[in-house]
Design a protein around this motif. Structure first.
Motif, PDB file in Angstrom:
ATOM      1  N   VAL A 165       0.838  -1.200   0.000  1.00 26.94           N
ATOM      2  CA  VAL A 165       0.000   0.000   0.000  1.00 26.94           C
ATOM      3  C   VAL A 165       0.874   1.251   0.000  1.00 26.94           C
ATOM      4  N   GLU A 166       0.493   2.228  -0.833  1.00 30.39           N
ATOM      5  CA  GLU A 166       1.205   3.501  -0.886  1.00 30.39           C
ATOM      6  C   GLU A 166       0.637   4.447   0.160  1.00 30.39           C
ATOM      7  N   LYS A 167       1.305   5.606   0.340  1.00 30.38           N
ATOM      8  CA  LYS A 167       0.946   6.500   1.440  1.00 30.38           C
ATOM      9  C   LYS A 167      -0.480   7.033   1.345  1.00 30.38           C
ATOM     10  N   ASN A 168      -1.046   7.067   0.129  1.00 33.77           N
ATOM     11  CA  ASN A 168      -2.418   7.538  -0.023  1.00 33.77           C
ATOM     12  C   ASN A 168      -3.442   6.406   0.046  1.00 33.77           C
ATOM     13  N   GLY A 169      -3.018   5.230   0.486  1.00 32.93           N
ATOM     14  CA  GLY A 169      -3.940   4.118   0.700  1.00 32.93           C
ATOM     15  C   GLY A 169      -4.271   3.307  -0.539  1.00 32.93           C
ATOM     16  N   ILE A 170      -3.442   3.403  -1.572  1.00 30.50           N
ATOM     17  CA  ILE A 170      -3.703   2.684  -2.825  1.00 30.50           C
ATOM     18  C   ILE A 170      -2.744   1.513  -3.002  1.00 30.50           C
ATOM     19  N   VAL A 171      -3.307   0.380  -3.392  1.00 29.40           N
ATOM     20  CA  VAL A 171      -2.526  -0.794  -3.786  1.00 29.40           C
ATOM     21  C   VAL A 171      -2.783  -1.022  -5.270  1.00 29.40           C
ATOM     22  N   HIS A 172      -1.728  -1.254  -6.035  1.00 28.83           N
ATOM     23  CA  HIS A 172      -1.939  -1.542  -7.449  1.00 28.83           C
ATOM     24  C   HIS A 172      -0.956  -2.602  -7.921  1.00 28.83           C
ATOM     25  N   GLY A 173      -1.296  -3.244  -9.021  1.00 29.60           N
ATOM     26  CA  GLY A 173      -0.414  -4.262  -9.563  1.00 29.60           C
ATOM     27  C   GLY A 173      -0.866  -4.702 -10.935  1.00 29.60           C
ATOM     28  N   GLY A 174       0.074  -5.193 -11.727  1.00 35.86           N
ATOM     29  CA  GLY A 174      -0.238  -5.743 -13.040  1.00 35.86           C
ATOM     30  C   GLY A 174      -0.829  -7.136 -12.894  1.00 35.86           C
ATOM     31  N   VAL A 175      -1.968  -7.366 -13.557  1.00 33.40           N
ATOM     32  CA  VAL A 175      -2.665  -8.649 -13.410  1.00 33.40           C
ATOM     33  C   VAL A 175      -2.758  -9.417 -14.730  1.00 33.40           C
ATOM     34  N   GLY A 176      -1.922  -9.046 -15.691  1.00 32.59           N
ATOM     35  CA  GLY A 176      -1.916  -9.760 -16.959  1.00 32.59           C
ATOM     36  C   GLY A 176      -1.714  -8.813 -18.120  1.00 32.59           C
ATOM     37  N   LYS A 177      -1.924  -9.337 -19.314  1.00 26.37           N
ATOM     38  CA  LYS A 177      -1.761  -8.570 -20.544  1.00 26.37           C
ATOM     39  C   LYS A 177      -3.092  -8.483 -21.290  1.00 26.37           C
ATOM     40  N   ALA A 178      -3.197  -7.460 -22.137  1.00 21.71           N
ATOM     41  CA  ALA A 178      -4.419  -7.287 -22.923  1.00 21.71           C
ATOM     42  C   ALA A 178      -4.681  -8.491 -23.820  1.00 21.71           C
ATOM     43  N   SER A 179      -3.625  -9.225 -24.179  1.00 20.95           N
ATOM     44  CA  SER A 179      -3.774 -10.414 -25.026  1.00 20.95           C
ATOM     45  C   SER A 179      -4.352 -11.610 -24.267  1.00 20.95           C
ATOM     46  N   PHE A 180      -4.392 -11.543 -22.931  1.00 20.08           N
ATOM     47  CA  PHE A 180      -4.963 -12.627 -22.135  1.00 20.08           C
ATOM     48  C   PHE A 180      -6.459 -12.753 -22.442  1.00 20.08           C
ATOM     49  N   SER A 181      -7.012 -13.926 -22.259  1.00 20.06           N
ATOM     50  CA  SER A 181      -8.459 -14.102 -22.386  1.00 20.06           C
ATOM     51  C   SER A 181      -9.152 -13.402 -21.221  1.00 20.06           C
ATOM     52  N   GLU A 182     -10.424 -13.095 -21.396  1.00 19.87           N
ATOM     53  CA  GLU A 182     -11.171 -12.441 -20.318  1.00 19.87           C
ATOM     54  C   GLU A 182     -11.216 -13.325 -19.080  1.00 19.87           C
ATOM     55  N   ASN A 183     -11.325 -14.638 -19.276  1.00 17.83           N
ATOM     56  CA  ASN A 183     -11.394 -15.549 -18.135  1.00 17.83           C
ATOM     57  C   ASN A 183     -10.057 -15.605 -17.384  1.00 17.83           C
ATOM     58  N   ALA A 184      -8.944 -15.578 -18.118  1.00 18.32           N
ATOM     59  CA  ALA A 184      -7.626 -15.593 -17.472  1.00 18.32           C
ATOM     60  C   ALA A 184      -7.426 -14.332 -16.636  1.00 18.32           C
ATOM     61  N   LEU A 185      -7.850 -13.184 -17.171  1.00 13.65           N
ATOM     62  CA  LEU A 185      -7.757 -11.929 -16.415  1.00 13.65           C
ATOM     63  C   LEU A 185      -8.679 -11.963 -15.199  1.00 13.65           C
ATOM     64  N   LEU A 186      -9.865 -12.509 -15.376  1.00 18.97           N
ATOM     65  CA  LEU A 186     -10.817 -12.619 -14.261  1.00 18.97           C
ATOM     66  C   LEU A 186     -10.206 -13.424 -13.119  1.00 18.97           C
ATOM     67  N   GLU A 187      -9.606 -14.568 -13.443  1.00 18.17           N
ATOM     68  CA  GLU A 187      -8.993 -15.415 -12.412  1.00 18.17           C
ATOM     69  C   GLU A 187      -7.835 -14.687 -11.723  1.00 18.17           C
ATOM     70  N   ASN A 188      -7.007 -13.998 -12.501  1.00 20.62           N
ATOM     71  CA  ASN A 188      -5.878 -13.269 -11.925  1.00 20.62           C
ATOM     72  C   ASN A 188      -6.342 -12.140 -11.016  1.00 20.62           C
ATOM     73  N   ILE A 189      -7.345 -11.390 -11.468  1.00 20.23           N
ATOM     74  CA  ILE A 189      -7.841 -10.250 -10.681  1.00 20.23           C
ATOM     75  C   ILE A 189      -8.449 -10.734  -9.373  1.00 20.23           C
ATOM     76  N   ARG A 190      -9.234 -11.805  -9.446  1.00 18.47           N
ATOM     77  CA  ARG A 190      -9.855 -12.339  -8.222  1.00 18.47           C
ATOM     78  C   ARG A 190      -8.772 -12.819  -7.248  1.00 18.47           C
ATOM     79  N   ALA A 191      -7.718 -13.436  -7.769  1.00 23.38           N
ATOM     80  CA  ALA A 191      -6.628 -13.915  -6.912  1.00 23.38           C
ATOM     81  C   ALA A 191      -5.912 -12.737  -6.250  1.00 23.38           C
ATOM     82  N   PHE A 192      -5.660 -11.678  -7.032  1.00 22.88           N
ATOM     83  CA  PHE A 192      -4.986 -10.489  -6.490  1.00 22.88           C
ATOM     84  C   PHE A 192      -5.852  -9.836  -5.420  1.00 22.88           C
ATOM     85  N   ALA A 193      -7.135  -9.635  -5.723  1.00 20.26           N
ATOM     86  CA  ALA A 193      -8.043  -8.977  -4.766  1.00 20.26           C
ATOM     87  C   ALA A 193      -8.207  -9.814  -3.498  1.00 20.26           C
TER      88      ALA A 193
END
Length: 230
Positions: A165-193
């Motif tokens: 977390v940064e000083k303003n309370g934000i956490v961010h991260g790369g969760v894949g590439k635009a070339s990934f399938s929507e389902n692959a991004l969905l799984e990655n985002i859910r895992a990160f969150a």
């Protein structure tokens, strides 16, 4: 003021800035708005109800994304003797001790992730002012200070993402590439969150995950309904 290109204008026109999108729709929008000539990274940004200036409200951790990150990660390892050999065998890009410290001190930081064996930390500790601001300082809490350097290298190469977390309370991260399938991004985002949710500190009060947004490297942010992420 920089001139806004046609592609950027079109991408912004696709996104209602006042709407909270469901995660599925947000992923599709972020992918559709990634029109650059390179494979853009899809990034998640989460506003948390914490004040990281307080030690009991710090949020940090590491998550191995189920579908990887889609990017090539260069890994440096501070180790000697058998542990240095283990790191090399696991695919580390740079392995060293005093020699590696001297390169970093010169500003030659040709890596994205830094790992160290525990006995190397007195040496690595001298690099805190250089590696710290880049979020590269090895830390046992996220598995980058460890005697199991081979496993740590494989995790880093295989899609492990550190978050803090940064000083303003934000956490961010790369969760894949635009070339990934929507389902692959969905799984990655859910895992990160899920990893961020599990890292909720004891001092956090009230709503923990306040706002969530997705974006591609060059695309506009898409506001996501936090309830659709969990």
């Amino acid at each position: 003021m920089a001139k806004i290109g046609k592609r950027t204008k079109a991408a912004r026109a696709n996104v209602d800035r006042n709407k909270l999108y469901g995660l599925d729709e947000a992923i599709k929008l972020a992918k559709d708005n990634a029109g650059a000539k390179f494979d853009e990274t899809i990034e998640i940004s989460m506003n948390l109800g914490v004040d990281p200036r307080h030690a009991d409200q710090m949020v940090r951790g590491v998550i191995s994304l189920p579908n990887g990150t889609g990017r090539s990660v260069r890994v440096a390892v501070f180790a000697k003797d058998a542990k240095a050999d283990e790191a090399k065998a696991a695919g580390a890009d740079i392995v060293g001790a005093e020699d590696l410290m001297e390169e970093v001190q010169k500003g030659n930081i040709n890596f994205d992730r830094c790992i160290a064996t525990p006995d190397m930390m007195p040496l690595v500790g001298r690099l805190g002012k250089i590696l710290g601001p880049r979020n590269m300082m090895p830390n046992p809490k996220v598995g980058t200070v460890t005697p199991n350097v081979g496993e740590a290298v494989k995790n880093a190469k295989g899609g492990a993402v550190e978050f803090r977390v940064e000083k303003n309370g934000i956490v961010h991260g790369g969760v894949g590439k635009a070339s990934f399938s929507e389902n692959a991004l969905l799984e990655n985002i859910r895992a990160f969150a899920d990893a961020v949710a599990k890292a909720k500190p004891a001092g956090a009060k009230g709503t923990y995950i306040k706002r969530v947004a997705l974006s591609s490297t060059m695309g506009p942010g898409v506001h996501v309904d936090p309830s659709s992420v969990n």
